[in-house]
Design a protein around this motif. Structure first.
Motif, PDB file in Angstrom:
ATOM      1  N   GLU A   1       1.009  -1.427   0.197  1.00 19.42           N
ATOM      2  CA  GLU A   1      -0.040   0.047  -0.087  1.00 19.42           C
ATOM      3  C   GLU A   1       1.003   1.414  -0.189  1.00 19.42           C
ATOM      4  O   GLU A   1       2.040   1.057   0.235  1.00 19.42           O
ATOM      5  N   SER A   2       0.135   2.191  -0.102  1.00 17.23           N
ATOM      6  CA  SER A   2       1.185   3.601  -0.389  1.00 17.23           C
ATOM      7  C   SER A   2       1.377   3.923   1.429  1.00 17.23           C
ATOM      8  O   SER A   2       0.524   3.594   2.266  1.00 17.23           O
ATOM      9  N   ALA A   3       2.417   4.624   1.548  1.00 17.82           N
ATOM     10  CA  ALA A   3       2.697   4.859   3.044  1.00 17.82           C
ATOM     11  C   ALA A   3       3.006   6.248   2.951  1.00 17.82           C
ATOM     12  O   ALA A   3       3.710   6.769   2.117  1.00 17.82           O
ATOM     13  N   PRO A   4       2.742   7.014   3.971  1.00 20.38           N
ATOM     14  CA  PRO A   4       2.841   8.201   4.112  1.00 20.38           C
ATOM     15  C   PRO A   4       4.415   8.567   4.296  1.00 20.38           C
ATOM     16  O   PRO A   4       5.219   7.891   4.649  1.00 20.38           O
ATOM     17  N   SER A   5       4.807   9.821   3.732  1.00 21.05           N
ATOM     18  CA  SER A   5       6.291  10.033   3.650  1.00 21.05           C
ATOM     19  C   SER A   5       6.926  10.174   5.051  1.00 21.05           C
ATOM     20  O   SER A   5       8.178   9.900   5.213  1.00 21.05           O
ATOM     21  N   ALA A   6       6.103  10.457   6.106  1.00 21.87           N
ATOM     22  CA  ALA A   6       6.581  10.638   7.665  1.00 21.87           C
ATOM     23  C   ALA A   6       7.061   9.013   8.014  1.00 21.87           C
ATOM     24  O   ALA A   6       7.993   9.019   8.623  1.00 21.87           O
ATOM     25  N   ALA A   7       6.568   7.825   7.234  1.00 23.67           N
ATOM     26  CA  ALA A   7       6.962   6.640   7.581  1.00 23.67           C
ATOM     27  C   ALA A   7       8.361   6.431   7.223  1.00 23.67           C
ATOM     28  O   ALA A   7       9.213   5.610   7.591  1.00 23.67           O
TER      29      ALA A   7
ATOM     30  N   ASP B   1       5.484   4.157  -4.865  1.00 29.99           N
ATOM     31  CA  ASP B   1       6.226   4.206  -5.914  1.00 29.99           C
ATOM     32  C   ASP B   1       7.096   2.936  -6.368  1.00 29.99           C
ATOM     33  O   ASP B   1       8.024   3.019  -7.217  1.00 29.99           O
ATOM     34  N   HIS B   2       6.611   2.023  -5.900  1.00 30.60           N
ATOM     35  CA  HIS B   2       7.392   0.598  -6.060  1.00 30.60           C
ATOM     36  C   HIS B   2       8.794   0.376  -5.422  1.00 30.60           C
ATOM     37  O   HIS B   2       9.473  -0.339  -5.933  1.00 30.60           O
ATOM     38  N   THR B   3       9.006   1.371  -4.455  1.00 30.15           N
ATOM     39  CA  THR B   3      10.083   1.331  -3.813  1.00 30.15           C
ATOM     40  C   THR B   3       9.727   0.637  -2.351  1.00 30.15           C
ATOM     41  O   THR B   3       8.568  -0.068  -2.187  1.00 30.15           O
TER      42      THR B   3
ATOM     43  N   HIS C   1      14.565   2.504   3.483  1.00 32.74           N
ATOM     44  CA  HIS C   1      13.887   2.912   2.384  1.00 32.74           C
ATOM     45  C   HIS C   1      14.915   2.636   0.831  1.00 32.74           C
ATOM     46  O   HIS C   1      15.818   3.279   0.714  1.00 32.74           O
ATOM     47  N   THR C   2      14.514   1.582   0.314  1.00 34.45           N
ATOM     48  CA  THR C   2      15.444   0.950  -0.835  1.00 34.45           C
ATOM     49  C   THR C   2      14.564   0.870  -2.153  1.00 34.45           C
ATOM     50  O   THR C   2      13.453   0.571  -2.200  1.00 34.45           O
ATOM     51  N   ARG C   3      15.444   0.919  -3.071  1.00 34.67           N
ATOM     52  CA  ARG C   3      14.880   0.598  -4.463  1.00 34.67           C
ATOM     53  C   ARG C   3      14.918  -0.895  -4.862  1.00 34.67           C
ATOM     54  O   ARG C   3      13.869  -1.302  -5.566  1.00 34.67           O
ATOM     55  N   THR C   4      15.635  -1.706  -4.320  1.00 38.91           N
ATOM     56  CA  THR C   4      15.581  -3.086  -4.625  1.00 38.91           C
ATOM     57  C   THR C   4      16.010  -3.761  -3.371  1.00 38.91           C
ATOM     58  O   THR C   4      16.569  -3.306  -2.516  1.00 38.91           O
TER      59      THR C   4
ATOM     60  N   PHE D   1      16.386 -13.935 -11.544  1.00 39.52           N
ATOM     61  CA  PHE D   1      16.207 -14.222 -10.195  1.00 39.52           C
ATOM     62  C   PHE D   1      15.381 -13.359  -9.501  1.00 39.52           C
ATOM     63  O   PHE D   1      15.745 -13.198  -7.999  1.00 39.52           O
ATOM     64  N   GLN D   2      14.321 -12.745 -10.007  1.00 43.29           N
ATOM     65  CA  GLN D   2      13.333 -11.972  -9.268  1.00 43.29           C
ATOM     66  C   GLN D   2      12.067 -12.736  -9.014  1.00 43.29           C
ATOM     67  O   GLN D   2      11.990 -13.481  -9.613  1.00 43.29           O
ATOM     68  N   THR D   3      11.616 -12.358  -7.800  1.00 46.77           N
ATOM     69  CA  THR D   3      10.198 -13.028  -7.131  1.00 46.77           C
ATOM     70  C   THR D   3       9.245 -12.539  -8.063  1.00 46.77           C
ATOM     71  O   THR D   3       9.046 -11.773  -9.106  1.00 46.77           O
ATOM     72  N   ASN D   4       7.995 -12.872  -7.519  1.00 54.05           N
ATOM     73  CA  ASN D   4       6.712 -12.470  -8.158  1.00 54.05           C
ATOM     74  C   ASN D   4       6.695 -10.678  -7.660  1.00 54.05           C
ATOM     75  O   ASN D   4       5.600 -10.217  -8.318  1.00 54.05           O
ATOM     76  N   ILE D   5       7.501 -10.010  -6.801  1.00 47.14           N
ATOM     77  CA  ILE D   5       7.349  -8.759  -6.512  1.00 47.14           C
ATOM     78  C   ILE D   5       8.362  -8.035  -7.196  1.00 47.14           C
ATOM     79  O   ILE D   5       9.620  -8.241  -7.187  1.00 47.14           O
ATOM     80  N   PRO D   6       8.029  -7.346  -8.282  1.00 51.69           N
ATOM     81  CA  PRO D   6       9.225  -6.566  -9.011  1.00 51.69           C
ATOM     82  C   PRO D   6      10.152  -5.674  -8.144  1.00 51.69           C
ATOM     83  O   PRO D   6       9.419  -5.235  -7.345  1.00 51.69           O
ATOM     84  N   GLY D   7      11.392  -5.728  -8.260  1.00 47.47           N
ATOM     85  CA  GLY D   7      12.373  -5.247  -7.520  1.00 47.47           C
ATOM     86  C   GLY D   7      12.830  -6.235  -6.228  1.00 47.47           C
ATOM     87  O   GLY D   7      13.816  -5.635  -5.503  1.00 47.47           O
ATOM     88  N   VAL D   8      12.330  -7.121  -6.245  1.00 44.14           N
ATOM     89  CA  VAL D   8      12.771  -8.049  -5.056  1.00 44.14           C
ATOM     90  C   VAL D   8      13.183  -9.615  -5.527  1.00 44.14           C
ATOM     91  O   VAL D   8      12.602 -10.128  -6.419  1.00 44.14           O
ATOM     92  N   PHE D   9      14.552  -9.664  -5.449  1.00 41.94           N
ATOM     93  CA  PHE D   9      15.300 -10.959  -5.874  1.00 41.94           C
ATOM     94  C   PHE D   9      15.694 -11.994  -4.755  1.00 41.94           C
ATOM     95  O   PHE D   9      15.741 -11.422  -3.688  1.00 41.94           O
TER      96      PHE D   9
END
Length: 354
Positions: A5-11, A108-110, A122-125, A288-296
């Motif tokens: 889900e979307s997370a507020p920037s404060a998180a 934003d899929h991060t 807070h990571t992109r992959t 070697f990616q999982t079903n979640i794009p960006g998670v390997f």
């Protein structure tokens, strides 16, 4: 915990910003640092253990490994040390003694990761290299054993020298039990291998060597199960076993080594919304990616058709995953294949002098 889900920037306030976070600091996780570094990607790496190396360091640091390319034999801890040295130019940041407990997919899929010590990333992959996941050795669950765990009853060998010229009883029928039985034959004062049945899970060559040593009375073998610890005035004296013929036998020992295997558990990873098959994470064989794009996922924790749980297979997976991570971070830019022998860019990243 998995939240999509979307997370507020404060998180994200106070979270460590990263392009890549590696979950698991075993051999495949350490090699992943190197492969990402070659592509100019800086990594953070998290592990629940207080030191890098995973099972190699925690369970069998002195166990010899024979199938690492170009190294005819390499101790498990030696392999870890070499991987750390190889990854050193890339200055990965280690976060040890903490388990990644939560993964949140942001709008934003991060990703937002949280650990058991409340460290947040807070990571992109994310690259999961968790081996078998959380694990504990299967214990010698008999009367009187608990009081001597760590002093007389052991589930791993940290220093083989500790057991030289000692009377040893070794329980188990897998590779670890047979490897250490063969290793201590001729070095310990006596070695007795105890297994509950005549069939072994260990490599046939190791079983054949063990039987030859038994035949020549270099070691003893007892087909039995453990019954209780033998004590005298509070001191450990050995272990009592029940043979397959029903007879009880007392085996005197200074130390008992127990290799019944591990209780593998994915732990919190199982709650992250990943595709799971028999406690392993499904991945494709291109990225070697999982079903979640960006998670390997690389190493023993993943599964795919034809999967072989070998360290060298995990190294191959880490190399391809690194290229996939680079493409995910910058989809518009083609990732060229460059060779460490000739590429000036690679030399610069590795710190190779001109």
């Amino acid at each position: 915990m998995f939240v999509n889900e979307s997370a507020p920037s404060a998180a994200i306030d106070g979270a460590i910003q990263a392009d890549a976070v590696i979950v698991g600091a075993g051999p495949c996780g350490l090699f992943q640092i190197f492969e990402l570094g070659l592509l100019g990607i800086h990594a953070h790496i998290v592990d629940s253990l207080k030191h890098p190396g995973g099972q190699c360091s925690e369970l069998y640091p002195e166990k010899p490994i024979y199938d690492i390319p170009a190294l005819p034999v390499c101790g498990a801890q030696e392999l870890v040390d070499r991987l750390l040295q190889q990854a050193k130019p890339f200055n990965a940041q280690f976060h040890l003694g903490q388990e990644v407990t939560e993964l949140t997919v942001l709008e934003d899929h991060t990703f937002l990761l949280r650990t058991s010590l409340d460290t947040r990333f807070h990571t992109r992959t994310v690259i999961i290299a968790g081996g078998l996941g959380s694990f504990q050795p299967r214990r010698l669950s008999v009367e009187g054993a608990e009081a001597f765990e760590g002093s007389r009853i052991h589930y791993k060998v940290k220093s083989a020298a500790e057991f030289t010229d000692k009377r040893l009883v070794i329980f188990g029928g897998g590779d670890s039990a047979l490897d250490w039985t063969l290793e201590f034959a001729g070095k310990a004062r006596s070695v007795t291998l105890v297994h509950r049945r005549s069939e072994f899970r260990a490599a046939p060559a190791s079983v054949a060597r063990m039987r030859d040593l038994v035949q020549h009375r270099s070691i003893q073998y007892v087909e039995a199960i453990a019954q209780s610890a033998i004590t005298e005035n509070g001191e450990f004296r050995g272990v009592r076993v029940k043979r397959t013929d029903g007879q009880l036998e007392e085996l005197e020992a200074d130390h008992v080594l127990v290799f019944f295997g591990l209780h593998p558990k994915l732990g919190p990873i199982a709650e992250w919304g990943l595709g799971i098959d028999k406690r392993a994470i499904n991945v494709d064989t291109e990225k070697f990616q999982t079903n979640i794009p960006g998670v390997f996922a690389v190493g023993d924790i993943n599964t795919y058709p034809g999967k072989k749980k070998l360290i060298l297979s995990g190294f191959h997976e880490a190399a391809l995953a690194a290229f996939a991570v680079a493409s995910h971070l910058n989809p518009a830019k083609k990732v060229p294949l460059q060779y460490t022998t000739t590429s000036p860019i690679m030399h610069k990243r590795l710190g190779v002098p001109d």
